[in-house]
Scaffold this active site. Structure first.
Site, PDB file in Angstrom:
ATOM      1  N   GLY A  14       0.855  -1.192   0.000  1.00 22.36           N
ATOM      2  CA  GLY A  14       0.000   0.000   0.000  1.00 22.36           C
ATOM      3  C   GLY A  14       0.889   1.239   0.000  1.00 22.36           C
ATOM      4  N   ALA A  16       2.286   2.925   2.394  1.00 23.07           N
ATOM      5  CA  ALA A  16       3.481   2.890   3.253  1.00 23.07           C
ATOM      6  C   ALA A  16       4.568   2.034   2.597  1.00 23.07           C
ATOM      7  CB  ALA A  16       3.114   2.347   4.634  1.00 23.07           C
ATOM      8  N   THR A  46      -5.249   1.399   0.933  1.00 22.17           N
ATOM      9  CA  THR A  46      -4.887   2.623   0.206  1.00 22.17           C
ATOM     10  C   THR A  46      -5.775   2.818  -1.017  1.00 22.17           C
ATOM     11  OG1 THR A  46      -2.606   2.393   0.932  1.00 22.17           O
ATOM     12  CG2 THR A  46      -2.974   3.743  -1.032  1.00 22.17           C
ATOM     13  N   ALA A  49      -9.141   4.580  -0.537  1.00 19.28           N
ATOM     14  CA  ALA A  49      -9.245   5.899   0.101  1.00 19.28           C
ATOM     15  C   ALA A  49     -10.007   6.843  -0.822  1.00 19.28           C
ATOM     16  CB  ALA A  49      -7.871   6.450   0.428  1.00 19.28           C
ATOM     17  N   GLN A  50     -10.930   7.576  -0.236  1.00 20.19           N
ATOM     18  CA  GLN A  50     -11.773   8.447  -1.061  1.00 20.19           C
ATOM     19  C   GLN A  50     -11.437   9.909  -0.844  1.00 20.19           C
ATOM     20  OE1 GLN A  50     -15.928   7.673  -0.322  1.00 20.19           O
ATOM     21  NE2 GLN A  50     -15.894   5.693  -1.343  1.00 20.19           N
ATOM     22  N   GLU A 119     -13.062  18.245   5.649  1.00 21.52           N
ATOM     23  CA  GLU A 119     -13.719  17.084   6.260  1.00 21.52           C
ATOM     24  C   GLU A 119     -13.902  17.343   7.750  1.00 21.52           C
ATOM     25  OE1 GLU A 119     -11.199  13.777   5.148  1.00 21.52           O
ATOM     26  OE2 GLU A 119     -12.074  13.664   3.158  1.00 21.52           O
ATOM     27  N   ASP A 226      -2.724  -8.617  10.167  1.00 19.60           N
ATOM     28  CA  ASP A 226      -1.651  -9.624  10.232  1.00 19.60           C
ATOM     29  C   ASP A 226      -0.380  -9.072  10.890  1.00 19.60           C
ATOM     30  OD1 ASP A 226      -3.480 -11.038   8.746  1.00 19.60           O
ATOM     31  OD2 ASP A 226      -2.354 -10.986   6.876  1.00 19.60           O
ATOM     32  N   HIS A 247     -16.315   4.716  10.909  1.00 17.95           N
ATOM     33  CA  HIS A 247     -16.677   5.826  10.034  1.00 17.95           C
ATOM     34  C   HIS A 247     -18.185   5.994  10.135  1.00 17.95           C
ATOM     35  CE1 HIS A 247     -17.042   8.440   6.600  1.00 17.95           C
ATOM     36  NE2 HIS A 247     -15.734   8.448   6.440  1.00 17.95           N
ATOM     37  N   ARG A 295     -15.254  12.319  13.797  1.00 18.11           N
ATOM     38  CA  ARG A 295     -15.915  11.031  13.542  1.00 18.11           C
ATOM     39  C   ARG A 295     -16.484  10.324  14.752  1.00 18.11           C
ATOM     40  NH1 ARG A 295     -11.959   8.625   9.040  1.00 18.11           N
ATOM     41  NH2 ARG A 295     -12.598  10.229   7.611  1.00 18.11           N
ATOM     42  N   HIS A 356     -13.602   1.297  10.368  1.00 16.50           N
ATOM     43  CA  HIS A 356     -12.912   1.957   9.262  1.00 16.50           C
ATOM     44  C   HIS A 356     -11.396   2.012   9.421  1.00 16.50           C
ATOM     45  CE1 HIS A 356     -12.557   4.780   5.948  1.00 16.50           C
ATOM     46  NE2 HIS A 356     -11.960   5.668   6.720  1.00 16.50           N
ATOM     47  N   ARG A 391      -8.475   9.353  15.090  1.00 13.59           N
ATOM     48  CA  ARG A 391      -7.737   9.941  13.963  1.00 13.59           C
ATOM     49  C   ARG A 391      -8.545  11.045  13.285  1.00 13.59           C
ATOM     50  NH1 ARG A 391      -7.576   8.650   8.131  1.00 13.59           N
ATOM     51  NH2 ARG A 391      -9.311   7.267   8.606  1.00 13.59           N
ATOM     52  N   SER A 396      -4.220   9.834   7.580  1.00  6.82           N
ATOM     53  CA  SER A 396      -3.579   8.521   7.579  1.00  6.82           C
ATOM     54  C   SER A 396      -2.623   8.341   6.398  1.00  6.82           C
ATOM     55  CB  SER A 396      -4.682   7.468   7.566  1.00  6.82           C
ATOM     56  OG  SER A 396      -4.229   6.303   7.018  1.00  6.82           O
TER      57      SER A 396
HETATM   58  P1  FAD Z   1      -2.628  -0.788   3.108  1.00  6.65           P
HETATM   59  O1  FAD Z   1      -2.821   0.207   2.061  1.00  6.65           O
HETATM   60  O2  FAD Z   1      -3.822  -1.430   3.669  1.00  6.65           O
HETATM   61  O3  FAD Z   1      -1.672  -1.922   2.542  1.00  6.65           O
HETATM   62  C1  FAD Z   1      -1.437  -3.096   3.279  1.00  6.65           C
HETATM   63  C2  FAD Z   1      -0.630  -4.034   2.429  1.00  6.65           C
HETATM   64  O4  FAD Z   1      -0.135  -5.096   3.236  1.00  6.65           O
HETATM   65  C3  FAD Z   1      -1.413  -4.695   1.303  1.00  6.65           C
HETATM   66  O5  FAD Z   1      -0.598  -4.719   0.175  1.00  6.65           O
HETATM   67  C4  FAD Z   1      -1.630  -6.124   1.811  1.00  6.65           C
HETATM   68  O6  FAD Z   1      -1.724  -7.086   0.801  1.00  6.65           O
HETATM   69  C5  FAD Z   1      -0.355  -6.322   2.579  1.00  6.65           C
HETATM   70  N1  FAD Z   1      -0.435  -7.363   3.616  1.00  6.65           N
HETATM   71  C6  FAD Z   1      -1.224  -7.401   4.700  1.00  6.65           C
HETATM   72  N2  FAD Z   1      -0.998  -8.520   5.407  1.00  6.65           N
HETATM   73  C7  FAD Z   1      -0.028  -9.191   4.752  1.00  6.65           C
HETATM   74  C8  FAD Z   1       0.630 -10.432   4.958  1.00  6.65           C
HETATM   75  N3  FAD Z   1       0.341 -11.225   6.002  1.00  6.65           N
HETATM   76  N4  FAD Z   1       1.561 -10.826   4.065  1.00  6.65           N
HETATM   77  C9  FAD Z   1       1.863 -10.065   2.986  1.00  6.65           C
HETATM   78  N5  FAD Z   1       1.261  -8.887   2.725  1.00  6.65           N
HETATM   79  C10 FAD Z   1       0.333  -8.470   3.598  1.00  6.65           C
HETATM   80  N6  FAD Z   1      -7.068   7.679   4.781  1.00  6.65           N
HETATM   81  C11 FAD Z   1      -6.811   8.955   4.439  1.00  6.65           C
HETATM   82  O7  FAD Z   1      -5.820   9.549   4.903  1.00  6.65           O
HETATM   83  N7  FAD Z   1      -7.636   9.592   3.558  1.00  6.65           N
HETATM   84  C12 FAD Z   1      -8.727   9.007   3.010  1.00  6.65           C
HETATM   85  O8  FAD Z   1      -9.413   9.601   2.213  1.00  6.65           O
HETATM   86  C13 FAD Z   1      -9.021   7.673   3.387  1.00  6.65           C
HETATM   87  N8  FAD Z   1     -10.121   7.053   2.896  1.00  6.65           N
HETATM   88  C14 FAD Z   1     -10.311   5.732   3.191  1.00  6.65           C
HETATM   89  C15 FAD Z   1     -11.381   5.074   2.609  1.00  6.65           C
HETATM   90  C16 FAD Z   1     -11.568   3.719   2.826  1.00  6.65           C
HETATM   91  C17 FAD Z   1     -12.729   3.009   2.199  1.00  6.65           C
HETATM   92  C18 FAD Z   1     -10.657   3.020   3.657  1.00  6.65           C
HETATM   93  C19 FAD Z   1     -10.822   1.551   3.891  1.00  6.65           C
HETATM   94  C20 FAD Z   1      -9.610   3.682   4.259  1.00  6.65           C
HETATM   95  C21 FAD Z   1      -9.425   5.041   4.037  1.00  6.65           C
HETATM   96  N9  FAD Z   1      -8.373   5.728   4.611  1.00  6.65           N
HETATM   97  C22 FAD Z   1      -8.135   7.018   4.268  1.00  6.65           C
HETATM   98  C23 FAD Z   1      -7.379   5.036   5.419  1.00  6.65           C
HETATM   99  C24 FAD Z   1      -6.159   4.740   4.544  1.00  6.65           C
HETATM  100  O9  FAD Z   1      -6.592   4.363   3.258  1.00  6.65           O
HETATM  101  C25 FAD Z   1      -5.305   3.637   5.108  1.00  6.65           C
HETATM  102  O10 FAD Z   1      -5.072   3.853   6.462  1.00  6.65           O
HETATM  103  C26 FAD Z   1      -3.969   3.582   4.406  1.00  6.65           C
HETATM  104  O11 FAD Z   1      -4.169   3.469   3.028  1.00  6.65           O
HETATM  105  C27 FAD Z   1      -3.156   2.416   4.908  1.00  6.65           C
HETATM  106  O12 FAD Z   1      -2.027   2.285   4.110  1.00  6.65           O
HETATM  107  P2  FAD Z   1      -0.968   1.154   4.452  1.00  6.65           P
HETATM  108  O13 FAD Z   1       0.090   1.238   3.427  1.00  6.65           O
HETATM  109  O14 FAD Z   1      -0.581   1.249   5.872  1.00  6.65           O
HETATM  110  O15 FAD Z   1      -1.794  -0.216   4.331  1.00  6.65           O
HETATM  111  C1  SIN Z   2     -13.434   9.623   3.856  1.00  4.84           C
HETATM  112  O1  SIN Z   2     -13.305   9.912   2.666  1.00  4.84           O
HETATM  113  O2  SIN Z   2     -14.411   9.931   4.534  1.00  4.84           O
HETATM  114  C2  SIN Z   2     -12.361   8.850   4.506  1.00  4.84           C
HETATM  115  C3  SIN Z   2     -11.300   9.758   4.926  1.00  4.84           C
HETATM  116  C4  SIN Z   2     -10.425   9.074   5.927  1.00  4.84           C
HETATM  117  O3  SIN Z   2     -10.674   7.963   6.348  1.00  4.84           O
HETATM  118  O4  SIN Z   2      -9.444   9.718   6.328  1.00  4.84           O
END
Ligand code: FAD
Ligand code: SIN
Length: 536
Positions: A14, A16, A46, A49-50, A119, A226, A247, A295, A356, A391, A396
């Site tokens: 994702g 990160a 990721t 994210a909207q 927001e 995980d 959410h 929220r 969420h 948060r 995020s």
């Molecule tokens: P992720 O993007 O979730 O990536 C995790 C990765 O780890 C994936 O590739 C997965 O396959 C991998 N993984 C997991 N477990 C394992 C394993 N055991 N072995 C191998 N790979 C594994 N945040 C904002 O700031 N703004 C927004 O507008 C926003 N909107 C959102 C809307 C929705 C619907 C959702 C669900 C979340 C939203 N968030 C938003 C939150 C934000 O999207 C997430 O917190 C952020 O994208 C997390 O990024 P990440 O890289 O930490 O993890």
């Molecule tokens: C949303 O678009 O409402 C999600 C934003 C977030 O989770 O930070």
């Protein structure tokens, strides 16, 4: 069973994981960076994210102090101020970088200026977004940028099972053992069903959140916590797990769907108003900020109104908004609503709260170091201190980029000092057989998600939390038995991980004798005068 060595092991693709991989690939062109991802590269929280990325952009109207204050207020006393300052102040540079890598954000009509949205909990318009598909756009740009580096290898369908530590070398490792080290991980290759030993100089955990622990969640099915579960099993430190963010507005779909579809908070920032079925506004009874309160406040208000009225959902009224503008800003939301027979310009959108975001996670310091040496964590799986008890929207994605950058910087000083451990044994799968009843795993998963939703949801109490604990213990015992005797499968591992996450949430909730931020309990409705992080 393969045995592989890689300089830098990244778990997760994702925002990160990929941001970190790109930064490190540039710094260390001769080092291999192996990115594991459990399904396909583009699947992550990721991608969904909207709303967008919060960053101080319009320096005339906005400033760092305001963004810092908004974050601290939402966090309800539990944010670490120094971390909030770091993320807010370094944020705009990180956003500029992903723009340089090709990420697009919407601009104002006929202007080079970015169209900044607002927001809940934000005092200014500061959310950069790409329509209502910001995450999809960021994921696309990062994947394209990562593909340009020959030293980044993305391995899809690879499920990290366990972190390798001294425990696997035959030493006793307990939670207070000093200097626990991580030497890589065991990973399940879904393509051939084998468990490989992956040895690394350093491992960076970017495995995202665990929303799937609840029955109704906006998180995709890969979000099973995980990383947190692996760190806890490896005897590392985890904190603030009781603060699971609900959410307020996921689309209420009577047909049910997993994940629940999100109706972005940006819709309320755009003028959408929360109402009851009779078209009455209700948020002013709960908070002066109305539909744009943080929220935790809005989710609790909706939950309370639903309980009071015996209603299945509340409504978001957008009928007064300009159709052309609404559709231009929220094409995906508009289309999704239409697909289930709701026209946002004619009908109020039915909404319910859904799990969420995981505000707690693997405890890390200001450069992303976990309590286990040679193991860093970034993104939603980590707990940096930015979010505290709740948060702030759109903080995020920002946090993930800032910490991915900080870890990459730190590695410059560290990497040479860390060598591989060759004496790590391969995974031992002796004495296990194929599960005869896979249905037991799916049934346990269903039970787990129901337990968490009924007893550890938005409003908690001692009695509910104890019920959850008792039932979780039973599930834990049954699942550990299954784990000892049957061949590993991703489904079984996800169930184990979710049970661990559920335990950590419930235990932290039980230990917190106050109501703060996202944790609200009828037995302790007030805040304590002192601040405590729940470190497990
Ligand atoms: P992720 O993007 O979730 O990536 C995790 C990765 O780890 C994936 O590739 C997965 O396959 C991998 N993984 C997991 N477990 C394992 C394993 N055991 N072995 C191998 N790979 C594994 N945040 C904002 O700031 N703004 C927004 O507008 C926003 N909107 C959102 C809307 C929705 C619907 C959702 C669900 C979340 C939203 N968030 C938003 C939150 C934000 O999207 C997430 O917190 C952020 O994208 C997390 O990024 P990440 O890289 O930490 O993890
Ligand atoms: C949303 O678009 O409402 C999600 C934003 C977030 O989770 O930070």
């Amino acid at each position: 069973m393969a045995r592989r060595k890689t300089d830098i092991l990244v778990l997760g693709s994702g925002i990160a994981g990929l941001t970190f991989a790109i930064k490190t690939a540039r710094k260390f062109p001769k080092r291999e960076i192996l990115v594991l991802t459990k399904t396909f590269e583009g699947e992550s929280n990721t991608r969904y994210a909207q709303g967008g990325v919060a960053a101080v952009w319009d320096q005339e109207k906005d400033n760092f102090t305001k963004h810092i204050e908004d974050t601290l207020i939402a966090g309800d006393g539990l944010c670490k101020r120094d971390i909030v300052e770091i993320v807010v102040q370094e944020g705009p540079d990180r956003v500029r970088e992903i723009i340089d890598w090709g990420a697009r954000f919407d601009k104002e009509k006929d202007s080079p200026a970015y169209d900044l949205a607002r927001e809940g909990g934000h005092s200014e318009h500061r959310i950069l977004h790409y329509k209502d598909l910001t995450g999809w756009e960021i994921q696309r740009a990062l994947m394209e940028e990562a593909a340009r580096y020959p030293n980044i290898r993305v391995q899809e369908n690879y499920f990290a099972l366990d972190l390798i530590t001294q425990h696997h070398l035959g030493y006793m490792v307990i939670r207070v053992t000093p200097n626990i080290e991580c030497y890589g991980c065991y990973a399940f290759n879904r393509d051939n069903g084998e468990i490989d030993t992956l040895l690394s100089r350093v491992t960076v955990l970017c495995t995202g959140g665990g929303g799937q622990v609840y029955k109704s969640t906006t998180n995709p099915v890969i979000a099973t916590g995980d990383g947190v579960a692996m760190v806890y099993r490896a005897k590392g430190r985890v904190e603030n797990m009781e603060f699971m963010q609900f959410h307020p507005t996921s689309l209420y779909n009577p047909a049910g769907e997993n994940p629940s579809f999100l109706i972005s908070e940006a819709v309320r920032g755009f003028g959408g108003i929360l109402k009851t079925e009779d078209g009455e506004e209700f948020m002013q009874h709960y908070d002066a900020r109305g539909s744009l309160a943080p929220r935790d406040v809005v989710a609790r208000a909706i939950d309370a109104e639903m309980k009071k009225r015996g209603a299945e959902c509340m409504y978001l009224d957008c009928r007064h908004l300009n159709k052309e503008d609404f559709v231009a800003h929220f094409p995906t939301i508009n289309e999704k609503c239409l697909s289930i027979g709701i026209d946002p310009m004619r009908n109020m959108i039915p909404v319910v709260p859904a799990c969420h975001y995981m505000c707690g996670g693997v405890l890390v310091d200001e450069i992303g170091r976990s309590s286990i040496r040679r193991l860093y964590a970034a993104g939603e799986c980590s707990s940096t201190g930015l979010h505290g008890a709740n948060r702030l929207a759109s903080n995020s994605l920002l946090e993930a980029m800032v910490f991915a950058h900080r870890i990459a910087e730190d590695l410059e000083k560290q990497l040479e000092a860390w060598d591989y451990r060759d004496d790590v044994p391969d995974w031992n799968a002796e004495g296990t057989s194929n599960p005869s009843e896979m249905v037991l795993i799916t049934q346990s998963l269903k039970e787990l998600r129901e337990i968490m939703s009924y007893y550890v949801g938005i409003v908690r109490s001692n009695l509910r939390l104890q019920r959850a604990m008792d039932r979780l213990y039973l599930l834990y015992r049954e699942t550990e038995e299954l784990y000892k005797n049957t061949v590993i499968s991703p489904q079984l591992m996800e169930l184990r991980n979710l049970i661990t996450v559920a335990y950590l949430i419930t235990r932290s909730a039980k230990d917190r004798h106050e109501s703060r931020g996202l944790h609200f309990t009828t037995d302790f409705p007030e805040k304590l005068p002192f601040i405590e992080h729940s470190i497990l």
